[in-house]
Every structure is written in C-alpha cells, then in structure tokens.
Motif scaffolding. Structure first.
Motif, short mmCIF file in Angstrom:
data_model
loop_
_atom_site.label_atom_id
_atom_site.label_comp_id
_atom_site.label_asym_id
_atom_site.label_seq_id
_atom_site.Cartn_x
_atom_site.Cartn_y
_atom_site.Cartn_z
N GLU B 63 -8.89 -1.94 27.21
CA GLU B 63 -10.16 -1.33 27.64
C GLU B 63 -11.21 -2.37 27.99
N ILE B 64 -11.22 -3.50 27.28
CA ILE B 64 -12.20 -4.55 27.61
C ILE B 64 -11.95 -5.04 29.03
N VAL B 69 -13.15 -5.98 34.41
CA VAL B 69 -12.65 -6.11 35.77
C VAL B 69 -13.48 -5.23 36.71
N ALA B 70 -13.81 -4.03 36.25
CA ALA B 70 -14.65 -3.16 37.09
C ALA B 70 -16.00 -3.81 37.34
N ASP B 88 -13.87 8.14 23.57
CA ASP B 88 -13.92 7.36 22.33
C ASP B 88 -13.57 5.89 22.55
N PHE B 89 -12.76 5.63 23.59
CA PHE B 89 -12.33 4.25 23.84
C PHE B 89 -13.46 3.41 24.45
N LEU B 90 -14.55 4.08 24.80
CA LEU B 90 -15.71 3.31 25.28
C LEU B 90 -16.17 2.30 24.23
N ASP B 95 -19.07 -4.16 24.50
CA ASP B 95 -19.78 -5.36 24.96
C ASP B 95 -19.90 -5.37 26.48
N GLN B 96 -18.80 -5.03 27.13
CA GLN B 96 -18.83 -5.07 28.59
C GLN B 96 -19.84 -4.09 29.16
#
Lengths: 335, 337
Positions: B63-64, B69-70, B88-90, B95-96
């Motif tokens: 996820e990071i 990358v986005a 939830d995976f946010l 940090d990003q």
C-alpha cells in the motif's frame, strides 16, 4: 573493487570519466557545497537561521558524483539533508539561502525551509523529510518517465537509516518488478542520527540487499567523487536504456552532527579524524593538479568564485522580503 | 439515459477519463489480473482488456508503494487513479497521504501539484473490525486533501470524473453496501441503489451538496449509507407529520456549508448521521460549524447519530446496537421536538 581507487592512483589515466572541464566542475560543485554549508552554519551560530540544519559536509562527493551523470531533464529526489543534492543538480545558491532565511524569494517561497528545498525547474523535487518517504515517490516519477518513454531518469538519495523503513522495501520492489528508471543512491554515513549502522543491519553493506529485489547492487567509496561518478553513470545509463533500477551504496561520513543540536558524543574523535583524511575535496584537488587537468591558479579562482557566490546569495537573501501573511493561505490547493 | 449501479457508474467514469486523457491510469491490487475480479468490488472489471495492463497496473500487496507511486507519477505529470482495496488499508499508506500528497504543494511553495485520485471503500459489512471503518474524518482533517463521498450512481460518475480532472489529491470514499457489485462479489445485505446516468458527458462539481428531500421541521445530514438511512427516517417521520429535510453533502472537503446552514436556518433543528465512531468524527465538525455560525437559528441541541466508540463488531446480533440506522435517526429527531 576498481572503482574505489581512482583518486588514490594519482596521475593515472582513468577510463569512463568525462572531459576535463567536467572534472574541474566536479571540484567546483563540491567546494560550493562545502563552503555553502560551512557559511550557513556560521549564520546559524549567529542566530540568523530560524531553524535547525542537517548539513552535508563530508558527503559532497556523493551528490556531485551522481548528479554529474544526470541530464538536465533528469530528476533528483532528496531528503532531510538536501542542500548538497540541490546545489549539485544546479539549484541557485541564492534560492536555497533565501529559503533557509524564510524569505519569499526562496525556492519554496519560505514555506518549506531547510528540509524541503528543491527547484523543479532545475530537476530537483522539493525534498521529502520523512526518512524513506521519497523512495516510492521516486518509483512513481520513474513510472511516469517510463510511460512517457522520454528516457528520463530519477536519482533518489537516502541515508542508511532509510533502508530500514517499510517504504524502502515497497519502493525498491515495485521499481524492480517494473524495471523503472530509478537509481537508488544510499549515502551510508554509518549513523542514523546517533545509531550506528552495525546496530541496525545484519548485512555488511546496504547494497547486499539488492539481490532480494533482483537488481544490481554496487558499493563504492563515497569519498571519491570519480568512483561515485563512474558507478552512478553506469547505473544511470542502464536505467535510461530500460535496464531498470540499481541500488548504489556510497560509503561516506558526515563530518558534523546529524543536526545542529548534535554534539557527536556517540562517536570517537579518532574515527572522525580517520574519515577526515579521506575528505573528497582536497583529494580531488590534488588529483586534478597531479593529473595536469588543472592547476592551483584555476582552482584558487574557483575557490574565490565560491566565496563571491555565497556573498551575493546572502546579500540577495537578506535583502529579500518576508512572505506576506496572505501567503499562509496560498498553495494549499492548486486552483 | 441508462440505469446503473454505483460500481458500473464508477467504471464508466474511469473508462471515459482513460479514453479522454492518455495520462490517466489505474493502479492497485487485483484490479486488472486476467480472470480476476476487477478490484475487490468489480469497479475496474474489464478495463485492463480495454486499455491494456500497462494502464491498469496490478501491484504487489504494497500500500505504501501504491500511494507513493501514484504521488510520484502525479507530480511528474500523470493522472493516477489509485485503488485502495479496503479503506482500512489507507492507514498502511498514511505517511504518503498525510505527509507527502497533502503537503507537497504547500511545502514547495506551489512548485508542484499532486493531481491524484484515491478510491477507497468504507463501511461496516460482515468482515470484522479491520475491513469496516468509515475513515472520512481522518482525511478531512488534513489540509491539502479533497474528500468526496458519492452516494448515488449519478454522483459517483460525475464526482469521479471531476476528481480525475482536479489538480489536487482527491480521496473518493465509496460505500461497500452501495456499489451494487454483482455475481460472486455481491454483498450480503447491500442496498445497491440503481440510478439514472445520462448518456452524454457531465461532471458533478466538487464542493456542492444537494438536498435529497425537502422539509421544514428538521435537517438531517447524511452521507453514503447514512444518507439512505436518513431518507428512510424521513419517510417514517412523515407518517407522523414531521417533515425532515435530508442533505447529502456529497463532498466533505471543500464542504458546502452554506447549504447546511441555510437548511438549519429554515428548520431550526439538526441531526447528523454517519457511520464513523462518535468521538472526533465528521459529524462533530458539522455540529461545531452550525454551533458556531448558525447558533441563533437553532431551536434545539444538535444531535449526532454515529457508531459508538467501539471497533466494528462481527456478530449480526450486535448490528443494531452498532449501526446508525433509520430508527436511531427517528429517535434523535423526536428528542428535539
């Protein structure tokens, strides 16, 4: 490791190096970074800088060696210790100094400060001050370059400490599997703030981890600007040709503390003296003179230029206005 | 005019934007794998066949990296649409989003921008506490992020298209029980509203709320699933002669606060319904705004109908106690009359 010995073989004919003008320019840029940082530190001690500073003194050969191989339209991703990266890539000293003083003429209009300097027009993204945070962003910029197909390369600097962040792993892996044009440059200065490398790594070199991602890992003497240049240039060209990322580790040393509040009580003065003997700048100067590529007259002139450049930058920065209070509310969103 | 579920409307928005602009691409986990399910809720189903897997990028479970990358691609001129498998995976990529995407423009003095879209499913379903949260408030708190929360197919398409064209990072929160995902990916107990979506091009501007039902006695603000619960509550109240006005903010940042204030001015009463936990929730912010700027029009205290301050439970037996539903909204309204 052949690349380690270039500066020590004084007078030798090294292969894979640029024209002599560029070699002299490497000296100029290293000297500019050194004196910029020393004089900024003086300003700090005089109470004229409204923040702490993470100085690049001692590590100049890394930024200069890497950036010497980059094109103007290549990009650098930087860290909380960013002044050297920016100066090496060509950001104006005055724009950085004005930023450090919090002036509106600074490269970030006084909204970033020391840890966020950068100038997109010079190919330097505003620096990321979260350790390891720039790694996946570099992969993203590399993805954009790959999608455009314009051969652009990203050089992403980070310290040894960043290599223990989760973001580092995710970023390197995704760059590796997609063959993204990124050179990951580890400035291994042996300490993550006060914590020694040996306490936080089971491997001897950060570059040893490259095999886990299936990419080349190279360790070079980060106190030798020519060795850095040659290794970086190879990695940059590989990336540009579609060969994917490289993990390039430069063993280096910061001659000063982590930040201005660091008295360096966690490391010995003898160790510091041993590393100071390897100082890249006098070694490069001797090599240039010994190789007949330059002479003391030219290099003294460069030294004078460096002082004048800083004088002018300081004059500019001090005469510059502070941001108007209305600036507080601008640049949150792009309209 | 076509009848569409929200998942179909979102897919159509992505399809149109990818066809319009070469810089638009999708990135996420399990979004384009041949034979896969097109994202956890089928939104990207078939898009990799249409646009190629170079524009519908399947990532590792990183996820990071998805967020980073986005962000990097957006700064470098692309228009990424990142798919967060579950909202939830946010937290894995916090940090990003919070330190990088949101602050990059400001810290750089306007040198760069991050035109990135991040789509995230929220809401309690039968998956336990780590696939259930309604996270919108966390992100409305961070300057530099725009936040939208469409509850109809029309808005989902129009807002997502606006988000792709926006110059800033936009988080799009979608509710799992509203998608209308079909086949093996369908959701038990889903509301799955189907709505009319025009054939011709349109955008829903970011920052404009809408009145879903007019009324004079009380204002109920609801978003995503609780907007429907508010409408159900309004039906029940109408049978008793109480006319509730239901407002769907659609965008949370920037908030159309004038719409809410104007409604409260008319009704004098306010209930805010949301699925997030009570403390520090988005409803608290709406209550604060109205207390601050609309106090003189209030005839009663402001009421919040939220989830209690506990993690989302699993057992269906606990649903009624946990979920803000139409009956709790009705009770809140009646306590004000």
């Amino acid at each position: 490791m052949e690349a380690k010995t270039i500066l020590l073989n004084r007078g030798a004919e090294p292969t894979g190096l640029p024209e002599s003008d560029s070699l002299v320019d490497m000296y100029r840029r290293m000297k500019l970074i050194r004196r910029f940082e020393e004089r900024v530190n003086d300003l700090y001690l005089q109470g004229r800088i409204p923040s702490t500073l993470h100085l690049y003194i001692g590590q100049e050969a890394v930024a200069v060696g890497v950036c010497a191989g980059l094109r103007e339209d290549d990009y650098v991703l930087s860290t909380h210790r960013p002044h050297g990266h920016s100066l090496a890539k060509g950001v104006e000293p005055r724009a950085i100094l004005a930023e450090l003083l919090g002036k509106v003429t600074g490269c970030c209009r006084g909204k970033g400060g020391s840890m966020h300097v950068g100038d997109i027009t010079k190919g330097v993204y505003p620096a990321v001050a979260i350790v390891g945070g720039n790694i996946p962003i570099a992969a993203g910029a590399g993805l954009a370059a790959k999608m455009r197909g314009d051969g652009q390369v990203e050089a992403c600097f980070f310290g040894d400490g960043a290599a223990n962040e989760g973001a580092w792993h995710e970023g390197l892996n995704i760059a590796a599997i997609w063959d993204l044009p990124v050179v990951f440059v580890c400035e291994n200065n042996l300490y993550a703030a006060s914590t020694p490398f040996s306490l936080t790594f089971k491997v001897e070199n950060v570059a040893d981890r490259a095999c886990a991602y299936g990419i080349p890992g190279v360790t070079v003497d980060g106190m030798d600007v020519l060795a850095v240049y040659r290794a970086a240039n190879e990695a940059i060209e590989r990336a540009r040709q579609g060969g994917g990322p490289t993990l390039l580790e430069c063993k280096t040393y910061r001659f000063c503390g982590h930040s201005r509040s660091d008295p360096r009580t966690y490391r010995g003065r003898e160790e510091e003296q041993e590393w100071q003997k390897l100082d890249a700048i006098p070694r490069m100067r001797q090599w240039l003179v010994g190789s007949g590529l330059s002479d003391d007259g030219q290099l003294d002139e460069i030294d004078d230029w460096v002082e004048r450049t800083f004088d002018e930058a300081l004059e500019f920065a001090e005469a510059s206005p502070e941001p108007d209070v209305s600036e507080l509310f601008t640049d949150v969103f792009k309209e | 005019m076509a009848e569409m579920s929200i998942a179909e409307a979102l897919r159509q928005a992505i399809r149109e934007e990818m066809a319009r602009d070469d810089r638009v691409f999708c990135i996420g986990e399990d979004i384009g794998i041949p034979g896969g399910f097109g994202g956890a809720f089928t939104v990207t189903l078939g898009l990799s066949d249409e646009f190629g897997r170079d524009r519908v990028l399947d990532t590792p479970i990183s996820e990071i990296a998805i967020a980073g990358v986005a962000i990097g691609a957006a700064i470098a001129g692309m228009r990424p649409i990142a798919d967060v498998q579950y909202g939830d995976f946010l937290f894995c990529m916090m940090d990003q989003i919070a330190n990088q995407a949101a602050k990059m423009r400001y810290m750089s003095g306007g040198q760069v921008s991050v035109p990135m879209v991040m789509r995230a499913p929220v809401g309690q379903t039968r998956r336990g506490a780590q696939h259930a949260q309604s996270l919108e408030a966390f992100f409305t708190h961070i300057p530099g992020l725009k936040v939208v929360a469409p509850s109809t197919a029309y808005d989902a398409k129009g807002l997502l298209k606006s988000a792709v064209r926006d110059e800033n990072p936009v988080l799009v929160f979608e509710h799992k029980l509203l998608y209308g995902s079909k086949g093996p990916r369908s959701e038990r107990g889903a509301l799955s509203p189907v709505g009319e979506v025009p054939d011709e091009e349109y955008l829903v501007p970011i920052g404009e709320g809408v009145i879903r039902r007019e009324g004079k006695d009380v204002t109920i603000v609801g978003k995503l699933l609780t907007m429907y619960r508010a409408l159900q509550a309004a039906e029940i109240l109408a049978e008793e002669g109480i006319e509730a006005e239901v407002i769907d903010p659609r965008t949370l940042v920037p908030l159309d606060k004038e719409l809410i204030l104007a409604s409260v001015r008319k009704t004098g009463r306010l209930v805010i319904a949301e699925e997030d936990n009570l403390t520090g929730g988005w409803a608290a912010e709406i209550a604060a705004i109205v207390a601050d700027e609309g106090f003189v029009w209030l005839d009663a205290p402001i009421k919040r109908v939220s989830a209690p301050d506990v993690p989302a439970p699993f057992s269906p037996a606990l649903d009624d106690a946990y979920m803000p539903n139409e009956h709790k909204i009705v009770a809140a309204v009646k306590s004000l009359l």
